[in-house]
Motif scaffolding. Structure first.
Motif, PDB file in Angstrom:
ATOM      1  N   GLN A 174       0.811  -1.218   0.000  1.00 14.44           N
ATOM      2  CA  GLN A 174       0.000   0.000   0.000  1.00 14.44           C
ATOM      3  C   GLN A 174       0.842   1.265   0.000  1.00 14.44           C
ATOM      4  OE1 GLN A 174      -2.472  -2.171   3.164  1.00 14.44           O
ATOM      5  NE2 GLN A 174      -3.862  -0.552   2.535  1.00 14.44           N
ATOM      6  N   SER A 175       2.149   1.126   0.199  1.00  7.85           N
ATOM      7  CA  SER A 175       3.051   2.277   0.169  1.00  7.85           C
ATOM      8  C   SER A 175       3.953   2.259  -1.060  1.00  7.85           C
ATOM      9  CB  SER A 175       3.908   2.306   1.444  1.00  7.85           C
ATOM     10  OG  SER A 175       3.138   2.692   2.555  1.00  7.85           O
ATOM     11  N   VAL A 176       3.526   1.578  -2.109  1.00  9.34           N
ATOM     12  CA  VAL A 176       4.314   1.546  -3.351  1.00  9.34           C
ATOM     13  C   VAL A 176       3.624   2.424  -4.384  1.00  9.34           C
ATOM     14  CG1 VAL A 176       5.304   0.100  -5.157  1.00  9.34           C
ATOM     15  CG2 VAL A 176       5.067  -0.794  -2.838  1.00  9.34           C
ATOM     16  N   GLN A 177       4.408   3.310  -4.991  1.00 11.59           N
ATOM     17  CA  GLN A 177       3.862   4.233  -5.975  1.00 11.59           C
ATOM     18  C   GLN A 177       4.137   3.766  -7.396  1.00 11.59           C
ATOM     19  OE1 GLN A 177       3.524   8.189  -4.152  1.00 11.59           O
ATOM     20  NE2 GLN A 177       4.824   8.826  -5.847  1.00 11.59           N
ATOM     21  N   SER A 178       5.330   3.207  -7.594  1.00 10.87           N
ATOM     22  CA  SER A 178       5.735   2.780  -8.933  1.00 10.87           C
ATOM     23  C   SER A 178       6.834   1.737  -8.799  1.00 10.87           C
ATOM     24  CB  SER A 178       6.253   3.982  -9.734  1.00 10.87           C
ATOM     25  OG  SER A 178       6.763   3.589 -10.989  1.00 10.87           O
ATOM     26  N   VAL A 179       6.924   0.848  -9.776  1.00 12.53           N
ATOM     27  CA  VAL A 179       8.025  -0.116  -9.825  1.00 12.53           C
ATOM     28  C   VAL A 179       8.584  -0.177 -11.233  1.00 12.53           C
ATOM     29  CG1 VAL A 179       7.424  -1.605  -7.867  1.00 12.53           C
ATOM     30  CG2 VAL A 179       6.302  -1.973 -10.064  1.00 12.53           C
ATOM     31  N   GLY A 195       5.158   5.051 -16.466  1.00 19.35           N
ATOM     32  CA  GLY A 195       4.904   4.352 -17.718  1.00 19.35           C
ATOM     33  C   GLY A 195       4.588   5.287 -18.876  1.00 19.35           C
ATOM     34  N   THR A 196       4.335   6.580 -18.586  1.00 20.78           N
ATOM     35  CA  THR A 196       4.070   7.560 -19.633  1.00 20.78           C
ATOM     36  C   THR A 196       5.336   8.308 -20.028  1.00 20.78           C
ATOM     37  OG1 THR A 196       3.623   9.431 -18.146  1.00 20.78           O
ATOM     38  CG2 THR A 196       1.801   7.918 -18.604  1.00 20.78           C
ATOM     39  N   GLY A 206      -5.046   4.575 -14.979  1.00 14.95           N
ATOM     40  CA  GLY A 206      -5.606   3.388 -15.609  1.00 14.95           C
ATOM     41  C   GLY A 206      -5.490   2.179 -14.687  1.00 14.95           C
ATOM     42  N   PRO A 207      -5.483   0.976 -15.241  1.00 14.95           N
ATOM     43  CA  PRO A 207      -5.349  -0.233 -14.404  1.00 14.95           C
ATOM     44  C   PRO A 207      -4.112  -0.163 -13.516  1.00 14.95           C
ATOM     45  CG  PRO A 207      -5.926  -0.827 -16.657  1.00 14.95           C
ATOM     46  CD  PRO A 207      -5.636   0.645 -16.669  1.00 14.95           C
ATOM     47  N   ASP A 208      -4.240  -0.676 -12.320  1.00 16.21           N
ATOM     48  CA  ASP A 208      -3.178  -0.547 -11.315  1.00 16.21           C
ATOM     49  C   ASP A 208      -2.094  -1.600 -11.550  1.00 16.21           C
ATOM     50  OD1 ASP A 208      -1.662   0.052  -9.119  1.00 16.21           O
ATOM     51  OD2 ASP A 208      -3.043  -0.819  -7.658  1.00 16.21           O
ATOM     52  N   THR A 210       1.026  -1.267 -10.846  1.00 21.29           N
ATOM     53  CA  THR A 210       1.914  -1.328  -9.681  1.00 21.29           C
ATOM     54  C   THR A 210       1.457  -2.424  -8.732  1.00 21.29           C
ATOM     55  OG1 THR A 210       2.424   1.034  -9.840  1.00 21.29           O
ATOM     56  CG2 THR A 210       2.802  -0.029  -7.708  1.00 21.29           C
ATOM     57  N   GLY A 211       0.172  -2.467  -8.453  1.00 19.58           N
ATOM     58  CA  GLY A 211      -0.355  -3.493  -7.566  1.00 19.58           C
ATOM     59  C   GLY A 211      -0.142  -4.894  -8.085  1.00 19.58           C
ATOM     60  N   LEU A 212      -0.159  -5.054  -9.402  1.00 21.84           N
ATOM     61  CA  LEU A 212       0.015  -6.378  -9.998  1.00 21.84           C
ATOM     62  C   LEU A 212       1.343  -7.006  -9.599  1.00 21.84           C
ATOM     63  CD1 LEU A 212      -0.907  -8.562 -12.051  1.00 21.84           C
ATOM     64  CD2 LEU A 212       0.247  -7.213 -13.818  1.00 21.84           C
ATOM     65  N   PHE A 213       2.386  -6.184  -9.476  1.00 18.12           N
ATOM     66  CA  PHE A 213       3.714  -6.715  -9.206  1.00 18.12           C
ATOM     67  C   PHE A 213       4.079  -6.703  -7.719  1.00 18.12           C
ATOM     68  CE2 PHE A 213       3.907  -5.515 -13.683  1.00 18.12           C
ATOM     69  CZ  PHE A 213       4.444  -6.667 -14.236  1.00 18.12           C
ATOM     70  N   THR A 214       3.123  -6.390  -6.857  1.00 15.97           N
ATOM     71  CA  THR A 214       3.378  -6.527  -5.422  1.00 15.97           C
ATOM     72  C   THR A 214       2.882  -7.907  -4.974  1.00 15.97           C
ATOM     73  OG1 THR A 214       1.241  -5.570  -4.734  1.00 15.97           O
ATOM     74  CG2 THR A 214       3.075  -4.044  -5.074  1.00 15.97           C
ATOM     75  N   GLY A 215       3.667  -8.557  -4.139  1.00 17.50           N
ATOM     76  CA  GLY A 215       3.268  -9.864  -3.641  1.00 17.50           C
ATOM     77  C   GLY A 215       3.372 -10.989  -4.640  1.00 17.50           C
ATOM     78  N   ASP A 216       4.079 -10.771  -5.757  1.00 14.33           N
ATOM     79  CA  ASP A 216       4.162 -11.820  -6.789  1.00 14.33           C
ATOM     80  C   ASP A 216       5.343 -12.756  -6.566  1.00 14.33           C
ATOM     81  OD1 ASP A 216       6.221 -10.035  -7.461  1.00 14.33           O
ATOM     82  OD2 ASP A 216       6.076 -10.536  -9.588  1.00 14.33           O
TER      83      ASP A 216
END
Length: 532
Positions: A174-179, A195-196, A206-208, A210-216
């Protein structure tokens, strides 16, 4: 297998041209073969297969080159951060794997006070980041697990974790802004506003992703850089602790407090773990460090001396006689705000437990990232934790079944010298983290030699190899994980230890597999993690 035999095996397995290429990319001193990398083959818990090599990039560009090369050569890789994991996440499940150790990717790239973010490379430890931000009177919302001397930002984001700051701001993700993510072909993917082509000032566009790559657990891509938001450090804080006669009273108190988000950091311990911590602190040197930590982190020297007096005369007595204890660190912009929050915490707990001297959270506040003593038990035992995040409505039944589970196995556990303790926390207002620590007498590994302070290690009892207890612990671990699943628990630090692919719906699993197919079509990144 001896180190010399291991080394001969590795030299025979790794093709000379491959080794030469690794050395060309990172330098010979950062390409560890055989016994040179032995401390990296094991996590907190155990060792699986010995890797062909441990390779340590020092720049993101080197990491990209390594990943592109291993992908071309069909060499699977696992990703190691600070090594403070216990779920086989970076351990090779088969022969022929290379470990990419990111601990030397340790630069703080940018501290941008104007736009309110900090970007770090994946191998930066939380302790290093805190030291840099303290100088500017800044912090990140979540600012690290208790293992932050070793634990890296990249590892915590890959695994998900809680501790410092979680009371108000949630888990690490929840404290990650970008990876910045290195994909299996060596290309670099940036999430959020980055990404822009802009700076990483905003997570949501748009779709999150950043969240996709947390906890993977590194299965979808390798984290190279992470951007976290900045906030100002609170100038005031106080600590408070409570004792409870039974587990259910402690749980209810924690549930009530979590609903109101009154504190920055909290944790709870049962009597076994609390008393184990006392056993670690009996040396004069350690007691002096504790005293200094309390003094320097207290709101004033007067408050610090008062806390020391409580510690000397009553804290140990309270800890030794209390089955369950909770500890809170409360922060605010001024002391009046902190006192108001403390008052509300007392109100919520008044009918359930009793206030005790707050020595334990005072120590944690003063030394938030303690030396890595906990990698071994207080009498030199091996240690492995395991956990589940359980919905509050299931917690009481889980605890009751777990106690019955221990009772049925008590004779074997006593015979083998196995003991256990519990650590607890709330995760937002809806989940309860129930963490179990298992201890057993056994020989230590190269990992322990590497991470446990030598002066502390020298004074611990030494145990011979204990294969029977080790195998029994492994079965205990599997059985307890099954109990977590029965009570609908989820898990952080999934690695290869906790079931994921077998538990999610077919629709969810198909989506994850399709994403994996895009980011890592050869399934070469962290094979086996997430059950993929």
């Amino acid at each position: 297998m001896t180190n010399s035999v291991q080394e001969q095996q590795q030299q025979a397995t790794l093709a000379p041209t491959v080794k030469d290429k690794f050395c060309e990319i990172v330098g010979a001193e950062h390409c560890l073969i055989g016994s040179a990398g032995a401390a990296f083959y094991t996590d907190v818990y155990r060792q699986l297969e010995v890797p062909d090599a441990v390779v340590q990039p020092t720049t993101v560009e080197q990491l990209q080159q390594l990943v592109a090369f291993t992908n071309e050569q069909d060499i699977p890789v696992t990703i190691r951060g600070g090594g403070a994991s216990y779920t086989d996440g970076y351990l090779p499940p088969v022969k022929g794997v290379v470990i990419l150790d990111l601990s030397l990717l340790n630069k703080i790239v940018e501290i941008n006070e104007m736009d309110g973010y900090v970007t770090v490379e994946a191998g930066v430890t939380w302790a290093t980041l805190k030291e840099a931000l303290d100088k500017r009177n800044l912090r990140t919302p979540f600012w690290g697990p208790f293992s932050g001397l070793k634990a890296t930002v990249g590892g915590s984001v890959s695994q998900n974790t809680i501790s410092h700051g979680s009371g108000l701001y949630g888990i690490s993700a929840q404290s990650v802004q970008s990876v910045d993510i290195v994909l299996a072909d060596g290309s670099l993917l940036q999430t959020g506003s980055a990404g822009t082509g802009a700076s990483p000032f905003m997570r949501h566009f748009g779709p999150d992703l950043t969240g996709l790559f947390t906890g993977d657990c590194g299965a979808l891509g390798i984290k190279a850089r992470i951007t976290l938001p900045l906030i100002g450090r609170r100038s005031a804080h106080r600590v408070i602790s409570f004792a409870f006669a039974d587990f259910n009273a402690m749980h209810e108190s924690m549930r009530r407090i979590s609903l109101e988000r009154l504190e920055d950091t909290h944790f709870a311990l049962d009597g076994a773990l609390s008393q184990g911590q006392i056993a670690r602190q009996d040396s004069a040197g350690q007691m002096m460090k504790i005293a200094l930590s309390i003094l320097t982190s207290s709101p004033s020297y007067a408050a610090g001396f008062k806390q020391l007096l409580k510690s000397a005369f009553s804290a140990r007595k309270a800890i030794s006689s209390s089955p369950y204890m909770t500890h809170y660190i409360v922060e605010g912009t001024h002391d009046a705000e902190v006192k108001s929050r403390l008052h509300r915490i007392r109100e919520l707990t008044a009918d359930l437990g009793s206030e005790i001297p707050a020595t334990v959270p005072a120590i944690v506040r003063g030394m938030p990232f303690a030396p890595f003593f906990n990698a071994l038990g207080p009498a030199g035992e091996r240690w492995v934790p395991l956990h589940g995040i359980i919905p509050h409505s299931n917690v009481a039944n889980f605890h009751q079944e777990l106690e019955q589970f221990y009772t049925l196995r008590s004779a074997d556990m006593q015979r083998l010298g196995i003991w256990y303790g519990g650590m607890f926390a709330t995760v937002s207002s809806s989940g309860f983290l129930y963490e179990i620590a298992l201890y057993w007498p056994d020989e230590i590994t190269a990992y322990h030699q590497e991470v446990v302070p030598q002066d502390y290690l020298d004074n611990l009892p030494k145990h011979p190899a204990n294969l029977e207890a080790r195998e029994y612990i492994h079965q205990l671990k599997e059985d307890i994980i099954a109990l977590y699943v029965k009570h609908n628990a989820t898990n952080f630090q999934l690695g290869k230890a906790y079931p994921y692919a077998s538990r999610v719906s077919s629709e969810t699993l198909n989506l994850i597999k399709n994403i994996k197919q895009f980011t890592d079509p050869k399934n070469a990144l962290s094979p086996g993690n997430l059950g993929l």
